[in-house]
Design a protein around this motif. Structure first.
Motif, PDB file in Angstrom:
ATOM      1  N   TRP A   1      -8.668   2.918   9.659  1.00 18.26           N
ATOM      2  CA  TRP A   1      -8.808   1.736   8.717  1.00 18.26           C
ATOM      3  C   TRP A   1      -9.698   2.244   7.432  1.00 18.26           C
ATOM      4  O   TRP A   1     -11.067   2.693   7.823  1.00 18.26           O
ATOM      5  CB  TRP A   1      -9.423   0.624   9.353  1.00 18.26           C
ATOM      6  N   HIS A   2      -9.466   2.118   6.574  1.00 14.46           N
ATOM      7  CA  HIS A   2     -10.279   2.250   5.223  1.00 14.46           C
ATOM      8  C   HIS A   2     -11.136   1.812   5.056  1.00 14.46           C
ATOM      9  O   HIS A   2     -13.035   2.093   5.299  1.00 14.46           O
ATOM     10  CB  HIS A   2      -9.412   1.888   3.279  1.00 14.46           C
TER      11      HIS A   2
ATOM     12  N   ASP B   1      -9.985  -1.795  -2.622  1.00 14.33           N
ATOM     13  CA  ASP B   1      -8.344  -1.320  -2.994  1.00 14.33           C
ATOM     14  C   ASP B   1      -8.970  -0.054  -3.997  1.00 14.33           C
ATOM     15  O   ASP B   1      -8.647   1.302  -4.240  1.00 14.33           O
ATOM     16  CB  ASP B   1      -8.557  -1.790  -3.147  1.00 14.33           C
TER      17      ASP B   1
ATOM     18  N   ASP C   1     -11.553   5.490  -2.584  1.00  9.97           N
ATOM     19  CA  ASP C   1     -10.887   5.911  -1.420  1.00  9.97           C
ATOM     20  C   ASP C   1     -11.837   5.565  -0.454  1.00  9.97           C
ATOM     21  O   ASP C   1     -10.620   5.671   1.092  1.00  9.97           O
ATOM     22  CB  ASP C   1     -11.039   7.350  -2.297  1.00  9.97           C
TER      23      ASP C   1
ATOM     24  N   GLN D   1      -1.586   5.990   3.112  1.00  6.28           N
ATOM     25  CA  GLN D   1      -3.735   5.618   3.134  1.00  6.28           C
ATOM     26  C   GLN D   1      -3.885   4.729   3.931  1.00  6.28           C
ATOM     27  O   GLN D   1      -3.246   4.169   4.691  1.00  6.28           O
ATOM     28  CB  GLN D   1      -3.882   4.992   1.118  1.00  6.28           C
TER      29      GLN D   1
ATOM     30  N   ALA E   1      -5.367   1.616   5.917  1.00  9.64           N
ATOM     31  CA  ALA E   1      -5.410   0.091   5.719  1.00  9.64           C
ATOM     32  C   ALA E   1      -6.661  -0.136   5.431  1.00  9.64           C
ATOM     33  O   ALA E   1      -7.694  -0.155   6.313  1.00  9.64           O
ATOM     34  CB  ALA E   1      -4.529  -0.717   6.657  1.00  9.64           C
TER      35      ALA E   1
ATOM     36  N   GLY F   1       0.923  -0.878   0.113  1.00  9.62           N
ATOM     37  CA  GLY F   1      -0.028  -0.284   0.460  1.00  9.62           C
ATOM     38  C   GLY F   1       0.994   1.310   0.292  1.00  9.62           C
ATOM     39  O   GLY F   1       2.404   0.734   0.307  1.00  9.62           O
TER      40      GLY F   1
ATOM     41  N   ARG G   1      -3.376  -0.385  -3.853  1.00  8.89           N
ATOM     42  CA  ARG G   1      -3.177   1.513  -2.399  1.00  8.89           C
ATOM     43  C   ARG G   1      -3.212   1.547  -2.075  1.00  8.89           C
ATOM     44  O   ARG G   1      -2.476   2.212  -1.084  1.00  8.89           O
ATOM     45  CB  ARG G   1      -4.746   2.092  -3.712  1.00  8.89           C
ATOM     46  N   HIS G   2      -4.240   0.753  -0.887  1.00 10.87           N
ATOM     47  CA  HIS G   2      -4.487   0.850   0.707  1.00 10.87           C
ATOM     48  C   HIS G   2      -3.351  -0.525   1.118  1.00 10.87           C
ATOM     49  O   HIS G   2      -3.277  -0.720  -0.015  1.00 10.87           O
ATOM     50  CB  HIS G   2      -6.143   0.475   1.003  1.00 10.87           C
TER      51      HIS G   2
END
Lengths: 445, 445
Positions: free
Chosen positions: B215-216, B440, B443, B105, B107, B101, B147-148
């Motif tokens: 966290w995402h 992922d 956004d 970003q 996770a 990642g 990305r993440h």
């Protein structure tokens, strides 16, 4: 509910306007029981097994074979000796004493027991025991020559707290003695050792068995233990018989599962099935006329955790009635209900008859004698069954039997709150005495 | 019921015609999970806490903080090191590891737990834990740059066997930490000492708390523990949310009395009232549309003797549903039913809300990502609530959350008989991997 205050005020209630019995101060040529002496003995007995620091109203723990039972028995035997009659113990530990009568005549037997349940009251058994004392002492004092000897019995071990059997000692007298009975163990004590503790003789236990014809008749005075007489405000109950008990063990097997993840329609919930069966027992016992009763007194479920669907339930179901035919029909209805519930809940239900006994009918001639005795005393009577077991149930197998009930306040028994007023105690003893004199006039009943 | 034989034959069922996942022998440029490695890890973990002399099918006892839990955690940490990522412990004893990642970003978090109930199975928590391993290893092997960062969590102490609280460690991460929590005692062990046993740090326990934005998103794969997917033969469940539980303590006070001497119409039978309430709970939970459930899982009656009318009953009642409004209505219906039954049976019934929590709704964006992932894998899906609690319930407080369910054969869980076929395990891990890759691309969800 009876508070300490109301208990005392009831116990001390003033004597009625026309007592059918005489207090100690009264003197009469006719035989009368001594109400004050009866009360005094009940009060003295209550100290054997009284909770530490308690009073009469705190009840008693005098379980058969306990130290309290032993000291109470020793004191009772002393009291009998003080009456100038000779106490005799049989091999089962029952205490007997007889007075008067013609030598070739069978005795009229009266009596009850003095052991209690673990948290019991001071009337259950005790009243009938000391009323028997009064019968003999009244006849002695009035110098009446009865045709039949008057014999009194203090039955050992009536309550079902020891060895899982009630009326254990009178049961032997009536001939119910199985091989191995003396080897049964309760509370770390072999039954033979228990009987030795109360000066019985387990090695010759069969000598305690008495045959038919031993006694002319048996009459037992007892508190009702239910609320029927108290509610009806009738002082004397004439027992029609002692109900039989059919007890069933019910096992319900469902499926243990997660209480969150299992949809309602996929459950096999043993608790739901047990609940349906409990309501079923209630309905089966109440939907027909009669005085039969049905009870679910015990339930265990597994795993018994708030977030788990119960997978197993075990229940005790019992029905009681005077009629064996009624009991069989109630049992059939229970099994049918169990099968229907099993199908409806996706469980399996097994209903097994765990124990059964036969009803003991009171002899009609003895019932009639009690009726005449109460009428002569000016007391109203009511006929009713006994829902509880009694020594009379056993002795009925070998002698004509009758029982006199007096009211239990609020129907409470097997509890320190158990209460029968002193007036009702005296009325009962008076009717017992009159009944014995009635029966004495007859060769047989 | 699943016998040992059927368990083994199911576990060894041949692979489907079109597997959506690759076994170890297969090679592909696209990231794929390794079904054989997943199975191998589940089998190796099962030896930690396996009954002596048992096999995989005999289940596991790996209660949080037990020796089996400690050795299992040590082995799991070794396995993580073998993946060439760095394991990290937080103060509550949760194990984390992250891979790849972009540094700025948040996770995407995946994971579950490895502690069990006392007689548990080998899939509850374990599957989601090792599926998280597979997600990272698949991405590593395919050399995909996400990305993440992808982070995995092995939550400590999820099951409710210790300290009476489930999801105890993820609960702290989500900020639910009360003064005195560390001093609570279970099984003779202070909670602070328990956390020290698993190398946590109770003195700085507050450092385990993570805020919103950490966290995402969080996705957890878990076995369903119910039978809905198994019955519908659908391999993937998309969880709509985790139900809330409203638990009630019910106390019924009647009057203890003699089961023989008390006529049916004079009884105040606490067991009869408890039975009526149990059927009431069942009816309240089933009479309306929806997937709410209601359970009486625990009952105690007093004195619980076959020949005594019960004078007291205590019950645990719980309702579960995704809607708090529905739960309130079910509780109101319970109270009304209790009042009616009290009147009908001459008892007093108190119904008290003993514990309650809020439902945790799965984020719609995560649900949608799971749906697309399953569709891409050619797998049918079904939306359903989770009736059981999960770590995801806690993490939902601080991050977008989703859960993937795979079928539990026969709906059995928290039992050695708990079973999810290896094929379904692999399908679930595959959908988890695909979901992470779906997420992922966004956004935020």
């Amino acid at each position: 509910m009876i508070t300490r205050r109301s208990f005392l005020s009831m116990a001390g209630a003033s004597a009625l306007a026309r007592p059918a019995f005489a207090f100690r101060s009264a003197q009469s040529a006719a035989p009368t029981i001594d109400a004050a002496r009866l009360r005094n003995r009940l009060e003295r007995l209550s100290t054997h097994g009284r909770p530490f620091g308690g009073t009469f109203a705190d009840g008693v723990n005098r379980v058969a074979y306990s130290v309290a039972d032993l000291t109470a028995r020793a004191w009772v035997i002393d009291e009998i000796k003080g009456m100038d009659v000779v106490p005799r113990l049989d091999a089962a530990g029952n205490i007997f004493a007889r007075f008067g009568g013609q030598p070739n005549q069978p005795a009229i037997l009266v009596g009850s027991h003095i052991d209690s349940v673990p948290t019991g009251g001071n009337f259950d058994g005790d009243l009938g025991t000391f009323a028997a004392f009064e019968v003999i002492q009244a006849i002695q004092k009035a110098k009446i020559q009865t045709r039949h000897p008057i014999e009194m019995a203090v039955w050992a071990h009536e309550e079902s707290t020891a060895f899982g059997i009630g009326t254990a000692a009178s049961r032997i007298v009536a001939g119910d003695l199985q091989a191995g009975d003396m080897d049964k163990v309760w509370n770390g004590m072999k039954r033979s050792d228990a009987i030795r503790r109360i000066a019985g003789n387990p090695d010759q236990i069969e000598t305690a068995i008495r045959g038919k014809g031993t006694w002319h008749s048996y009459v037992e005075l007892h508190i009702e233990q239910g609320g029927t007489l108290d509610q009806a405000r009738i002082p004397i109950g004439i027992v029609e018989g002692i109900v039989a008990i059919h007890r069933y063990d019910v096992v319900i097997v469902g499926q243990v599962n997660h209480a969150g993840t299992t949809p309602m329609n996929e459950r096999h919930d043993a608790m739901v099935a047990a609940a349906a069966l409990t309501l079923g027992v209630n309905e089966i016992a109440t939907r027909r006329q009669g005085r039969q009763v049905g009870t679910v007194g015990r339930i265990e479920i597994e795993p018994n955790s708030p977030n788990v669907i119960p997978g197993r339930a075990t229940l005790s179901v019992e029905f009681r009635d005077l009629s064996e035919q009624v009991l069989r029909e109630l049992g059939d209805a229970l099994k049918a209900r169990g099968a229907a519930i099993a199908q409806g809940t996706g469980t399996t239900i097994t209903v097994e008859l765990a124990s059964t006994n036969v009803p003991a009918m009171a002899t009609s001639g003895v019932q009639a004698a009690i009726g005449r005795a109460a009428e002569a005393a000016g007391l109203k009577t009511m006929r009713l069954p006994s829902g509880a077991g009694h020594d009379a149930q056993q002795i009925a197998k070998i002698a004509p039997m009758g029982m006199i009930f007096v009211p239990s306040v609020g129907g409470i028994s097997h509890s320190p709150k158990e209460l029968t007023t002193w007036e009702d105690c005296a009325r009962g003893a008076d009717v017992l005495l009159r009944t014995v004199l009635e029966l004495d006039q007859r060769d047989s009943v």
